[in-house]
Scaffold this active site. Structure first.
Site, PDB file in Angstrom:
ATOM      1  N   THR A   1      41.098  26.636  70.141  1.00  0.00           N
ATOM      2  CA  THR A   1      40.527  25.591  70.989  1.00  0.00           C
ATOM      3  C   THR A   1      41.568  24.507  71.168  1.00  0.00           C
ATOM      4  OG1 THR A   1      38.536  24.285  71.439  1.00  0.00           O
ATOM      5  CG2 THR A   1      39.415  24.180  69.192  1.00  0.00           C
TER       6      THR A   1
ATOM      7  N   HIS B   1      33.658  23.601  68.733  1.00  0.00           N
ATOM      8  CA  HIS B   1      34.305  22.431  69.323  1.00  0.00           C
ATOM      9  C   HIS B   1      33.168  21.526  69.789  1.00  0.00           C
ATOM     10  CE1 HIS B   1      37.679  20.843  72.147  1.00  0.00           C
ATOM     11  NE2 HIS B   1      36.756  19.915  72.011  1.00  0.00           N
TER      12      HIS B   1
ATOM     13  N   CYS C   1      36.401  14.682  69.728  1.00  0.00           N
ATOM     14  CA  CYS C   1      35.640  15.879  69.351  1.00  0.00           C
ATOM     15  C   CYS C   1      36.107  16.369  67.980  1.00  0.00           C
ATOM     16  CB  CYS C   1      35.860  17.004  70.358  1.00  0.00           C
ATOM     17  SG  CYS C   1      35.247  16.669  72.015  1.00  0.00           S
TER      18      CYS C   1
END
Length: 181
Positions: free
Chosen positions: A36, A59, A42
């Site tokens: 990711t 994520h 995040c």
């Protein structure tokens, strides 16, 4: 091998690279790499049962599903949201999919990265990145999942590569260095 994501299940060949998007998660087995990018505030949550080789990567954007409740509709759920968007529901989904795939919850361990303070502002309840990290620690603690390594905070973005076979989470930071957790 079977790959479970928050959006769909698909068949994958061994040594496959599985991309996990924003507000997404995937669960797979040894031989795959989960990746990711674009982690700012995040948080990336990597879980693995090292004995079975079953692992997952989420994520997540916000700490709790309750953060997605609309102010205009009386606080009901946001119809445009998904479980992978929130730390609490993403962890629950990852654990459910991993156990369904054959992982033993008592052997699962976590690695966590992200939660940066990407923007300067003062909020009474803290910056989103900091709250994401706290929510991750809390929900994993509630499930009895130990966090064995972290690379959190700061003011820089990150990209992750999770080698499911070894359980190593490589964290590439926006300012250039890479750490293996």
């Amino acid at each position: 091998m079977k790959v479970y994501t928050s959006n769909q299940s698909t068949e994958q060949s061994t040594s496959e690279r599985v991309k996990v998007g924003v507000a997404d998660y995937a669960v797979t087995e040894s031989g795959a790499e989960l990746v990711t990018s674009g982690l700012g505030s995040c948080v990336g949550i990597a879980l693995v049962d090292t004995e079975t080789g079953i692992a997952g990567l989420a994520h997540a954007m916000l700490p709790a599903a309750s953060d997605g409740r609309s102010q205009t509709d009386g606080g009901g759920p946001d119809p445009m949201s998904n479980d992978a968007k929130y730390v609490d529901t993403a962890v629950n989904g990852l654990l459910r999919e991993m156990v369904d795939a054959g992982a033993d919850r008592s052997r699962i361990e976590a690695r966590v990265a992200g939660g940066s303070a990407m923007f300067e502002f003062n909020a009474g309840d803290g910056a989103v990145g900091e709250r994401n990290v706290e929510a991750t620690e809390e929900v994993l603690g509630e499930h009895g999942i130990p966090i064995v390594a972290t690379d959190v905070g700061g003011d820089h973005g990150r990209s992750l590569s999770f080698d499911v076979s070894s359980g190593t989470l490589s964290v590439r930071r926006a300012h250039g260095d890479t750490r293996d957790l």
